[in-house]
Each structure stands twice: as C-alpha cells, then as structure tokens.
Design an enzyme around this catalytic site. Structure first.
Site, short mmCIF file in Angstrom:
data_model
loop_
_atom_site.label_atom_id
_atom_site.label_comp_id
_atom_site.label_asym_id
_atom_site.label_seq_id
_atom_site.Cartn_x
_atom_site.Cartn_y
_atom_site.Cartn_z
N CYS A 1 12.35 14.32 -7.81
CA CYS A 1 12.79 15.27 -8.84
C CYS A 1 14.03 14.67 -9.48
CB CYS A 1 13.13 16.62 -8.22
SG CYS A 1 14.04 17.69 -9.37
N ASP B 1 -0.71 4.24 0.82
CA ASP B 1 -1.63 5.19 1.45
C ASP B 1 -1.16 5.74 2.80
OD1 ASP B 1 -3.94 2.44 2.22
OD2 ASP B 1 -2.10 3.06 3.24
N CYS C 1 13.22 23.72 -9.51
CA CYS C 1 14.10 23.74 -10.68
C CYS C 1 13.31 23.61 -11.98
CB CYS C 1 15.12 22.60 -10.59
SG CYS C 1 14.37 20.98 -10.81
N HIS D 1 5.82 -0.63 -2.72
CA HIS D 1 5.43 0.09 -3.93
C HIS D 1 5.51 1.61 -3.77
CE1 HIS D 1 3.02 -3.77 -5.07
NE2 HIS D 1 4.29 -3.89 -5.31
N ASN E 1 0.81 -1.21 0.00
CA ASN E 1 0.00 0.00 0.00
C ASN E 1 0.85 1.26 0.00
OD1 ASN E 1 -2.04 -1.81 0.06
ND2 ASN E 1 -2.57 -1.49 2.21
N1 APR Z 1 -10.33 -6.94 4.51
C1 APR Z 1 -9.40 -7.79 3.96
N2 APR Z 1 -9.27 -8.00 2.62
C2 APR Z 1 -10.13 -7.36 1.81
C3 APR Z 1 -11.14 -6.48 2.30
C4 APR Z 1 -11.21 -6.29 3.71
N3 APR Z 1 -12.11 -5.47 4.27
N4 APR Z 1 -11.85 -5.99 1.24
C5 APR Z 1 -11.30 -6.56 0.11
N5 APR Z 1 -10.27 -7.38 0.45
C6 APR Z 1 -9.40 -8.17 -0.43
C7 APR Z 1 -10.03 -8.57 -1.77
O1 APR Z 1 -10.77 -9.78 -1.66
C8 APR Z 1 -8.80 -8.72 -2.66
O2 APR Z 1 -8.29 -10.05 -2.59
O3 APR Z 1 -8.31 -7.34 -0.78
C9 APR Z 1 -7.78 -7.76 -2.03
C10 APR Z 1 -7.46 -6.52 -2.86
O4 APR Z 1 -6.84 -6.93 -4.04
P1 APR Z 1 -6.30 -5.84 -5.09
O5 APR Z 1 -7.31 -4.80 -5.32
O6 APR Z 1 -5.79 -6.61 -6.26
O7 APR Z 1 -5.09 -5.12 -4.32
P2 APR Z 1 -3.57 -5.62 -4.06
O8 APR Z 1 -3.49 -7.10 -3.95
O9 APR Z 1 -3.05 -4.83 -2.94
O10 APR Z 1 -2.86 -5.14 -5.42
C11 APR Z 1 -1.48 -5.32 -5.55
O11 APR Z 1 -1.46 -4.06 -7.59
O12 APR Z 1 -2.40 -2.30 -8.62
C12 APR Z 1 -1.23 -2.75 -8.08
O13 APR Z 1 0.54 -1.56 -7.06
C13 APR Z 1 -0.80 -1.87 -6.90
O14 APR Z 1 -0.06 -2.54 -4.70
C14 APR Z 1 -1.00 -2.81 -5.70
C15 APR Z 1 -0.84 -4.18 -6.31
#
Ligand code: APR
Length: 231
Positions: free
Chosen positions: A122, A99, A141, A114, A97
């Site tokens: 820069c 965030d 710059c 990430h 994440n």
């Molecule tokens: N608690 C736990 N898990 C959850 C919840 C929750 N409340 N809500 C959703 N999820 C799960 C979903 O089921 C899914 O498996 O979180 C996961 C989110 O998956 P993605 O959206 O694919 O996110 P992520 O795995 O972090 O993506 C990896 O992809 O886009 C790139 O760089 C970006 O870091 C990111 C990477």
C-alpha cells in the site's frame, strides 16, 4: 543421470531457481509451451503502466494466479532441496519465482528476487503479507494494493539484490534449476558465480541462454533429477 557430487567439498551452496522448478507442480512457466506470457500480454497484466491504467484488471489476474498456485503443491524436487538444507549448513535459495513453493516445502534461507504473489504494497501503509487467496484489492485507506512483485520495467529491490549478489559471489557450488536465462539482472548471476570460482551446474530439460557457462549441464526435470542428486 550419472553425476555424483561430494557435497562435503563445498561450504556455500546456492540453488538458483526459475519457473521450471515449479513446472511439475503444474504451475506454468512463462516462456515454455503453455507459458503465461503466451496467454497474457505482460504489457497488460504485469507492469506499473498497466496497473496505473486498470488496477482491477491487473489485480484480478494476480488473484487468479494466487488461487491457481494455492491449488498446487511442492514436488519431490522442492522437498529434496528443503531436506538438503536441513541436513547441513551453507545452503541458500535465490529464486526468481513468486509462487512461495520453496517456503511451502520447508526451505528457510530463501531470497525472492522478483517478490511474491503473497505480498502486496500500500502506498500509505507499506507491505502486507498474507499467504491466503487475499481477495481485497484495496487497503483500508482506500488505496489499491499493488502486488509486491518485480514487474517488467521495475528495478529489483536494492536490499534483495545486494543479498543475492553477496550469496552468489561467495558460493563455491552454484546449481541453477529451471530458468531460461533471458531476464536480467538474474541472467547474469551464473557468470558472477563462475567468476567467483564456483562450480556451476545447470538442471534443465532444454538448453538455456546460459548453458555455455556451466561446467555441467543435466538435461532433465527438477522433480526427477534433484532427489537423485541431493538425497
Ligand atoms: N524442470 C526443470 N526445468 C524446466 C522444467 C522442469 N520440469 N520444465 C521447464 N523447464 C525450463 C525450461 O526449459 C525453461 O528453460 O524452465 C525454464 C523456464 O523459463 P521461463 O519460462 O523463461 O522462466 P524463468 O527463466 O524463470 O523467467 C524469468 O521472467 O517473466 C519473468 O519475472 C518473470 O521470474 C520470471 C523471469
């Protein structure tokens, strides 16, 4: 949830988190329903080619994301991990994440695989960090400030990758929270932990690409499961 863990049996614990970890803070995931990549094409907003082609468009997108994240707050799950880290040694967070929610919840030992929404680069002056909305698009710059984020097509920062691999290959408990397990090299981390002999647990309301690897899968939400599990 019935899983009880005797944490005193474990010396090095890694929390491996993804976008699902922040879903209950109203930060959209990437691929779930209402996911960011359903609304925005990453080819237009989150890769170097897009930035070279139209930096203002890419920077406006990241400004909107930063602003949205700053209007959200860490939830009980983030706070549970922070309290758990303060209660004992040997706790690390390896997060996909960007965030900053783990930091805002008070966690210290965080590896951001990430990058971060709150850092920019820069070409001339290196990385700037600012936890505010950061409206400037350009450095003094005149260079456009590139978000310090690993975009599609980018390699991970080598130092960050080495740190993550050393934490994961030496942990004895690996807790994955809220990741779909589709983006590499992060998606390979559960297998590395398992091969290193760690007990691997997954927390996710839905099965992920890597669920088969885990000794335990807890189907539930981070904000509901983590306080019960950790506190
Ligand atoms: N608690 C736990 N898990 C959850 C919840 C929750 N409340 N809500 C959703 N999820 C799960 C979903 O089921 C899914 O498996 O979180 C996961 C989110 O998956 P993605 O959206 O694919 O996110 P992520 O795995 O972090 O993506 C990896 O992809 O886009 C790139 O760089 C970006 O870091 C990111 C990477």
């Amino acid at each position: 949830m019935s899983l009880k863990i005797n944490f005193s049996n474990y010396e090095n614990i890694v929390f491996f988190t993804g976008a699902g970890m922040s879903a209950e803070s109203n930060i959209p995931t990437y691929r779930g329903s209402g996911g960011i990549w359903h609304k925005y094409k990453f080819e237009e907003y989150a890769c170097q080619v897009a930035f070279d082609r139209d930096p203002e468009k890419v920077l406006e997108f990241h400004k909107i994301r930063r602003k949205a994240v700053l209007e959200c707050t860490p939830h009980n799950g983030h706070h549970a991990i922070a309290k758990f880290e303060r209660s004992r040694g040997g706790v690390s967070i390896v997060t996909q994440n960007i965030d900053g929610m783990h930091q805002r919840a008070g966690n210290i030992n965080i590896t951001e695989l990430h990058g971060s929404l709150f850092r920019v680069r820069c070409l001339n002056h290196g990385t700037h960090e600012d936890l505010g909305a950061f409206t400037e698009f350009k450095c003094s710059c005149g260079q456009y400030l590139r978000p310090d984020i690993t975009w599609f097509g980018d390699s991970l920062d080598q130092g960050v990758m080495e740190k993550a691999l050393s934490l994961i290959s030496s942990c004895d408990l690996f807790i994955s929270v809220g990741t779909s397990g589709v983006v590499w090299p992060a998606a390979g981390f559960p297998e590395i932990a398992k091969k290193a002999g760690a007990k691997c647990i997954e927390i996710n309301p839905e099965p992920s690409e890597m669920s088969y690897l885990y000794a335990e899968t807890i189907q539930g939400k981070a904000g509901e499961i983590l306080p019960d599990l950790l506190l």
